[in-house]
Design a protein around this motif. Structure first.
Motif, PDB file in Angstrom:
ATOM      1  N   ARG A 214       0.832  -1.211   0.000  1.00 34.56           N
ATOM      2  CA  ARG A 214       0.000   0.000   0.000  1.00 34.56           C
ATOM      3  C   ARG A 214       0.864   1.257   0.000  1.00 34.56           C
ATOM      4  O   ARG A 214       0.568   2.234  -0.702  1.00 34.56           O
ATOM      5  N   ILE A 215       1.931   1.250   0.770  1.00 34.59           N
ATOM      6  CA  ILE A 215       2.836   2.406   0.817  1.00 34.59           C
ATOM      7  C   ILE A 215       3.463   2.635  -0.563  1.00 34.59           C
ATOM      8  O   ILE A 215       3.532   3.772  -1.055  1.00 34.59           O
ATOM      9  N   THR A 217       2.394   1.659  -3.531  1.00 36.63           N
ATOM     10  CA  THR A 217       1.394   2.070  -4.523  1.00 36.63           C
ATOM     11  C   THR A 217       1.069   3.553  -4.371  1.00 36.63           C
ATOM     12  O   THR A 217       0.996   4.293  -5.363  1.00 36.63           O
ATOM     13  N   LYS A 218       0.887   4.002  -3.151  1.00 39.86           N
ATOM     14  CA  LYS A 218       0.573   5.407  -2.905  1.00 39.86           C
ATOM     15  C   LYS A 218       1.721   6.310  -3.336  1.00 39.86           C
ATOM     16  O   LYS A 218       1.516   7.353  -3.978  1.00 39.86           O
ATOM     17  N   LYS A 221       2.029   6.481  -7.193  1.00 39.24           N
ATOM     18  CA  LYS A 221       0.982   7.307  -7.784  1.00 39.24           C
ATOM     19  C   LYS A 221       1.320   8.787  -7.661  1.00 39.24           C
ATOM     20  O   LYS A 221       1.078   9.578  -8.569  1.00 39.24           O
ATOM     21  N   ARG A 222       1.907   9.135  -6.550  1.00 37.27           N
ATOM     22  CA  ARG A 222       2.188  10.549  -6.294  1.00 37.27           C
ATOM     23  C   ARG A 222       3.439  11.025  -7.025  1.00 37.27           C
ATOM     24  O   ARG A 222       3.451  12.112  -7.620  1.00 37.27           O
TER      25      ARG A 222
END
Length: 774
Positions: A214-215, A217-218, A221-222
């Motif tokens: 999750r870290i 992927t976030k 994306k940023r």
């Protein structure tokens, strides 16, 4: 299951190399030895080498693997640097490490060749090895170098994870590969971070864990980047997992090493050592991971639907048998097309119907003579080289000669990393008497620097590896706009990529389909067409200019097979494309390549996979009404012919050949004459190139002057194309007739065949493709 191989596993300590080996085992291969390239002793210290080719961070822990892993580990120091930084790799004598004791400066060697010395040493201890496996996913830079070394050592290259992010998945997502690793219990710790949004708090975290995913992927994306770490965003080290860690696990802790801060936000760990936690006997023997390892489905969802539709169509709409008439051609004032001709366009030259000057020799000898003749033609007449050939059409009398011809052909095109794309068919007695091999070549006069190549020689789940000296595809610029390209795609047969065997129904995940006649042919049609699609998407094809499906009918009705391929072609365009696994980040789409981003100054981000479809109807505008029913771009279908020949490679029943269009627009026209001549006209780009697809269907009279009818069809085409201001061009003719050609304008490539069919399943006397460049 294909041939079982004895594999050398290339490991860096990273997640991808170990996960690839699990897929090797799942496919029936044996891991015989492990190989690792380490930093030279004089470079040891806290620094990461940042090698273009090898992961070196964490190298001090690699020796512990020899205590844990059940197969022998061999190591070799890296010599040299990345002297050749091109995307594709072709070794030269200057690159290679000398074996005669000659000593040169350390930076005078190409670092890739260090692998050659290591693999030689392993082969001397394990003579049974015949393959080498890497963890390449999206990096052509890495894959082409491993392939070069492997093939020079007669080792089969394996890359099970190649293009893994775009393969069928139950729930497509950027971290899907990491999720699959977690499912089998792989524990890979992050030991280096080098991307925005990633800091040293991530060090020593399991990259496969859901929270870590999750870290990542976030952050990606940023800030942009690859969730899989394909752009060097992070590096990992495997401490536990199935199969290989049956004895114990590496228990690395922060106190076992230290964190090094680099420039630009980089941080990595170095280790003086680690603790091994030994497993008990029962825990180490578990092999239930095989049931948890996800093997990508053979067919994408779009092609599963296509196969279901073809099966349903076969059950509901059976055709009555027919007998094809025999039509005779009239000999007359025409010369035979078995004479070699050169057709010159503005940017393309075609050398057509090239045969050996001496008839009657074996196919391999004739291929030698064709090679000599081609050398003279290219050098003396055209001032071109073998590197300028982008496509070849090889016609054999018998497919039994394929291996012998292939060996000679391979030697002819051995001087560069990317041989031409090609299609190979056998025509039996359709070839002139005494001719066992006839080849036509397309020679591009555009700059080689502007071309793009796809030449994958590693076995994977994606598409078949090259079974001969050819590229899967080559794209050539259309005109002044270097981004607009025509893509020549090699003929695709229905090989299961991971096994390199012709597909059969039992290989489908959901079991055999209902037993209907020619069910195997429908599966072959679907899989080979998917190969064409995947290659097209990798080459940024948005629209097919046209396609030919070569068929082998045997005892079956050729009309039914022609109808099946025509339906497949229409259906896949009508249903649209959701064939790839869409990703949520640019860099996990198949266009992403580490080399492109970091070493190509002209690199810029490309459209995401879900934003780029095939077919892309936005590229097409329709002028007039198409005979197949479309009157607007959203229902357009590219031209198509089905051609029955004697044999295809590997006893395949179908082979798809396509011509693609990348990053350009196309206008589609059609004219239907009252004399059975159907002409579809495609204008590409800003009218730089025009293609005419001509179907000739005549009354089955006792004798028909086909050459005269072809001239009439060309006259209609030229008249229609006056709006583009062009006449003349290159021609390819598919027909059952003994074609003759006049001296005044027909300079055609000839493909003799047993029958020809149009997209409506109607028998033709001939099909013709004409290309002219403005």
């Amino acid at each position: 299951m294909g041939r079982q191989l004895h594999v050398i596993g290339l490991i860096s300590g990273g997640k991808d190399s170990f996960f690839s080996l699990l897929h090797c085992i799942a496919n029936g291969h044996t891991i015989t030895a492990l190989a690792n390239l380490s930093p030279p002793s004089h470079a040891l210290g806290d620094d990461d080498l940042n090698s273009f080719m090898y992961q070196t961070v964490g190298h001090t822990l690699i020796p512990l693997y020899s205590l844990l892993l059940p197969v022998p580990l061999y190591r070799q120091e890296i010599s040299g640097t990345a002297l050749d930084q091109a995307k594709e790799y072709h070794a030269t004598p200057e690159d290679q490490l000398p074996r005669d004791g000659t000593i040169r400066a350390a930076d005078a060697y190409e670092e890739t060749e260090s692998m050659m010395a290591l693999l030689h040493r392993i082969k001397s201890h394990h003579q049974e090895v015949n393959a080498v496996c890497s963890g390449a996913i999206l990096s052509s830079y890495q894959r082409t170098r491993i392939e070069s070394v492997a093939l020079r050592m007669q080792l089969t290259p394996l890359a099970p994870l190649w293009q893994y992010p775009v393969l069928p998945s139950p729930a497509p997502r950027p971290d899907g590969l990491l999720e699959d690793m977690a499912a089998v219990g792989l524990d890979a710790r992050i030991i280096k971070v080098a991307s925005g949004g990633l800091d040293e708090d991530l060090l020593l975290r399991n990259v496969c864990a859901e929270a870590t995913r999750r870290i990542l992927t976030k952050a990606m994306k940023r800030f942009g980047g690859s969730v899989l770490g394909e752009g060097g965003e992070f590096e990992t080290f495997v401490v536990d997992g199935p199969e290989f860690f049956s004895k114990g696990v590496l228990d690395i802790k922060e106190q076992d090493g230290k964190i090094i801060q680099g420039g630009g936000g980089e941080a990595w760990m170095t280790f003086a050592g680690s603790v091994i936690k030994w497993k008990d006997g029962e825990q180490g023997k578990e092999r239930n991971w095989l049931g948890k390892l996800r093997i990508p489905d053979l067919l994408d969802m779009a092609f599963k639907r296509l196969l279901d539709a073809l099966d349903n169509e076969a059950r509901c709409n059976k055709l009555p048998p027919i007998s094809l008439p025999t039509i005779l051609s009239i000999p007359g004032r025409y010369k035979r097309l078995d004479q070699s001709n050169i057709s010159t366009g503005k940017h393309t030259v075609r050398i057509v119907n090239m045969c050996a000057p001496s008839k009657g020799d074996g196919a391999d000898k004739q291929m030698h003579m064709i090679g000599h003749k081609l050398t003279c033609t290219l050098g003396q007449e055209l001032q071109q080289s073998f590197h300028d050939i982008v496509f070849a059409t090889i016609l054999l009398r018998s497919m039994d000669d394929f291996h012998a011809v292939n060996q000679v052909y391979s030697a002819i095109f051995s001087s560069g990393p990317n041989p031409p794309a090609r299609v190979t068919v056998a025509c039996a007695d359709g070839l002139p008497d005494g001719v066992n091999v006839m080849i036509s070549f397309i020679v591009s006069q555009r700059s080689r620097i502007l071309r793009e190549y796809l030449h994958v020689q590693s076995m994977s789940y994606w598409t078949p590896a090259n079974i001969g000296p050819y590229s899967q595809a080559i794209s050539v610029p259309l005109g002044v706009d270097d981004k607009s390209k025509i893509v020549y795609v090699a003929g695709q047969i229905p090989l299961v990529p991971a096994a390199m065997e012709i597909v059969h129904r039992d290989l489908l995940a959901d079991g055999p389909a209902p037993s209907t006649k020619n069910g195997g042919f429908r599966l072959q049609t679907t899989l080979a067409l998917q190969h064409l699609w995947r290659i097209g998407k990798a080459m940024r094809v948005g629209w097919w200019i046209g396609a030919v499906a070569f068929l082998v009918s045997g005892k079956d009705d050729p009309r039914q097979k022609a109808r099946t391929t025509a339906l497949a072609w229409k259906m896949i365009h009508e249903q649209g494309d959701d064939a790839g696994s869409p990703s949520e980040t640019d860099t996990d789409a198949p266009d992403f390549d580490v080399w492109e981003q970091y070493h190509n100054k002209s690199w810029e981000p490309v459209a995401r996979d879900e934003d780029r479809t095939l077919p892309d109807f936005s590229q097409v505008s329709v002028v007039g009404t198409n005979r197949s029913g479309f009157d607007h771009a959203g229902s357009a279908i590219p031209p198509f012919f089905a051609v029955e020949v004697e044999q295809l490679p590997r006893e395949s029943e179908v082979e798809w050949q396509g011509l693609g269009l990348s990053q350009s627009s196309l206008k589609l026209f059609e004219t239907v004459s009252e004399n059975g001549i159907t002409i579809t006209v495609c204008s590409v780009g800003s009218n730089e190139t025009v293609f005419g697809f001509i179907g000739l269907s005549m009354e089955t009279a006792i004798q028909v002057d086909l050459a005269a009818q072809i001239q009439h069809a060309l006259a209609i085409l030229y008249k229609r194309c006056e709006i583009f201001g062009s006449v003349g061009g290159h021609q390819t003719i598919y027909t059952t007739h003994k074609i003759d050609a006049s001296d005044d304008g027909l300079n055609a490539q000839s493909v003799p065949c047993k029958s020809v069919w149009n997209i409506d399943g109607e028998s033709l006397d001939a099909a013709m493709i004409v290309e002219f460049e403005l």
